[in-house]
Enzyme design. Structure first.
Site, PDB file in Angstrom:
ATOM      1  N   TYR A   1       0.849  -1.189   0.000  1.00 21.70           N
ATOM      2  CA  TYR A   1       0.000   0.000   0.000  1.00 21.70           C
ATOM      3  C   TYR A   1       0.890   1.246   0.000  1.00 21.70           C
ATOM      4  CZ  TYR A   1       0.992  -0.037   5.048  1.00 21.70           C
ATOM      5  OH  TYR A   1       1.603  -0.055   6.271  1.00 21.70           O
ATOM      6  N   PRO A   2       0.416   2.326  -0.623  1.00 17.44           N
ATOM      7  CA  PRO A   2       1.113   3.611  -0.509  1.00 17.44           C
ATOM      8  C   PRO A   2       0.500   4.419   0.635  1.00 17.44           C
ATOM      9  CG  PRO A   2      -0.518   3.740  -2.243  1.00 17.44           C
ATOM     10  CD  PRO A   2      -0.628   2.350  -1.668  1.00 17.44           C
ATOM     11  N   MET A   3       1.265   5.324   1.192  1.00 14.81           N
ATOM     12  CA  MET A   3       0.741   6.158   2.280  1.00 14.81           C
ATOM     13  C   MET A   3       1.441   7.507   2.286  1.00 14.81           C
ATOM     14  SD  MET A   3       2.569   4.926   5.808  1.00 14.81           S
ATOM     15  CE  MET A   3       1.939   6.433   6.548  1.00 14.81           C
TER      16      MET A   3
ATOM     17  N   HIS B   1       5.773   4.200  16.577  1.00 12.69           N
ATOM     18  CA  HIS B   1       5.273   3.419  15.443  1.00 12.69           C
ATOM     19  C   HIS B   1       6.199   2.236  15.160  1.00 12.69           C
ATOM     20  CE1 HIS B   1       2.578   3.191  11.998  1.00 12.69           C
ATOM     21  NE2 HIS B   1       3.621   2.944  11.220  1.00 12.69           N
TER      22      HIS B   1
ATOM     23  N   GLN C   1       9.161  -6.031   6.429  1.00 16.26           N
ATOM     24  CA  GLN C   1       8.684  -4.922   5.618  1.00 16.26           C
ATOM     25  C   GLN C   1       9.803  -4.273   4.823  1.00 16.26           C
ATOM     26  OE1 GLN C   1       7.026  -1.709   7.919  1.00 16.26           O
ATOM     27  NE2 GLN C   1       9.006  -1.036   8.684  1.00 16.26           N
TER      28      GLN C   1
END
Length: 501
Positions: free
Chosen positions: A153-155, A180, A193
């Site tokens: 996904y892009p963010m 985070h 990731q």
């Protein structure tokens, strides 16, 4: 007007996510010879990408995507943007590409920033921690993890009047990023990731690719992160994609609607390169290994046979990785002091993961010129242990990893010998007696006692034999039985007597 200073970044390799939709109607209507040529060219192209025949370094992977948005993902990581641009054009030249349409894509670059460390950005300053240094190198020059599922996904960070990420002082942003990151590290060994920057390259500011063998772990990680303020207040997301990795050789099975990855003979690990290592061989630099970290099914069968026989002899052999932990053991010929310093830095990074149990350096008690130093790393999951092995393999002068037996020898290793402090001399004395006995045994090559540099009462014994049967002759002997019985009184923990070494 106050102006915020953006974090400094260092860029590494470039990443292309190339999403393709298959024209299934055209595929069904095409003549057999056209489809055969398309499959041949498509599989060859994808295999060349994964073998990185087009560049000096990098990685590629092919994924079967779920849902209606797209069918295939070709993920490419290369040193330069020119490299991935050329790959995109090369794919379009294949006969297989004629049956696909590029329905989406994403371009980004691996990076590290001030949020992680400022050492990269200070002139003539080096990253002091070896563990942090390797972590940063992994972020800058990533390899696609050896996992079944991918989630992409892009963010970007929110820029609204009430919550504007870019109006926050650096200290607050850094604190958010640290919190985070703590959530992500808690999934170490379960989810890997690759995060990359894309400001100016694509529609969002970052791309995120998550990899796991259990897709539920990806869902749980993302759900937990949603409740973190760095996400709940400041994050915006694009579309999410999920898929399963398969080998280029399985492209025909994918197009035929068959299962991918295709089923292979249990003994044929070569059919699926990722069963043994990156690009089809046991590449220790990436930490990829077989399911138990010690080779194929025939090796596992041998191990079970050994443990079964020892059980019949009343000897507790444990499991290949231990009873409740997974162990990685590597041997180094480096200076022990220098090796310990390197391991200590690496261990600092390991400690960020909940799955990490212990990593320690063990030195030979013999002091012989040819004595090797061992690095033992214990983890709660097999996957975490194998990932750690990739970092450990980069330590100085690594000569082998436990389980990688030479063709003409067989190794054993007794672990978890934690001696009661008052009985250490008793234990070492019994070992010396056993070593004298072993020296006269047929097929025995070498046996060494190694002790933890930070706890002299924590030890293990490594032996090497001409063959498994030679080692078993010793395990069947009265001398070994007597040593086992002796250990019951002077050890604080139950030892595991047989590991591949």
């Amino acid at each position: 007007m106050e102006r915020r200073t953006p974090p400094r970044t260092k860029e590494g390799w470039y990443i292309l996510h190339d999403f393709r939709t298959v024209d299934w109607d055209a595929w069904r209507d095409a003549p057999d010879h056209v489809r055969e040529r398309a499959l041949e060219e498509g599989a060859a192209f994808l295999a060349d990408c994964e073998d990185v025949t087009d560049a000096e370094d990098g990685d590629s992977g092919t994924f079967a995507m779920l849902g209606h948005e797209t069918d295939l993902l070709c993920m490419h990581i290369r040193p330069t943007m020119a490299d991935i641009e050329q790959l995109e054009r090369r794919f379009n030249q294949t006969a297989f590409a004629e049956f696909t349409e590029q329905t989406d894509s994403y371009v980004s670059v691996a990076e590290v920033s001030d949020y992680v460390t400022d050492a990269y950005f200070e002139e003539d300053e080096e990253v002091e921690s070896a563990g942090l240094s390797r972590y940063l190198e992994q972020k800058l020059y990533p390899q696609i993890p050896d996992a079944e599922y991918v989630n992409f996904y892009p963010m970007e960070k929110r820029r609204q009047p009430e919550h504007n990420w870019y109006d926050l002082p650096f200290e607050q942003r850094s604190e958010h990023m640290s919190s985070h990151g703590d959530i992500g590290r808690s999934y170490g060994g379960k989810v890997s990731q690759i995060t990359a920057g894309s400001i100016g390259f694509d529609d969002y500011e970052w791309s995120v690719s998550l990899f796991a063998d259990d897709p539920a772990n990806i869902k749980n990680l993302l759900a937990e992160m949603r409740f973190d303020p760095s996400t709940s207040k400041y994050a915006e997301f694009g579309r999410f994609y999920v898929g399963r990795r398969f080998e280029p050789a399985d492209l025909d099975a994918y197009m035929a609607g068959d299962a991918v990855p295709a089923e292979a003979d249990a003994d044929d690990t070569s059919a699926h390169p990722h069963a043994e290592g990156h690009h089809g061989d046991a590449d220790k630099s990436h930490g990829h290994g077989s399911g138990d970290g010690h080779g194929g099914s025939s090796k596992r069968a041998d191990d079970e046979e050994v443990r079964s026989e020892l059980e019949d002899l009343g000897v507790y052999a444990g499991k290949p990785h231990g009873e409740d932990v997974h162990a990685v053991v590597l041997y180094s010929a480096a200076d022990p002091d220098e090796l310990f310093e390197e391991v200590d830095g690496l261990r600092t990074n390991f400690d960020h993961y909940d799955t990490h149990v212990k990593t320690a350096v063990y030195e030979s008690e013999s002091g012989a010129d040819d004595a090797e130093t061992a690095i033992v790393s214990l983890w709660e999951t097999d996957r975490a242990a194998n990932t750690a092995a990739g970092f450990l393999a980069d330590l100085p002068e690594i000569v082998r990893q436990a389980g990688d037996d030479e063709d003409d020898s067989w190794g054993t290793m007794g672990m978890f010998y934690t001696v009661k402090p008052d009985h250490r001399e008793d234990f070492t004395g019994v070992f010396e007696d056993a070593a004298t006995l072993l020296a006269d045994m047929d097929g025995h090559r070498k046996t060494d006692l190694l002790a933890n540099r930070e706890d002299e009462n924590d030890m293990f014994i490594a032996s090497r034999w001409d063959s498994r049967e030679d080692a078993m002759q010793f395990f069947r002997s009265d001398a070994f039985s007597e040593a086992v019985e002796f250990g019951r009184d002077i050890l604080t923990d139950r030892p595991r007597h047989v590991f591949l070494a």
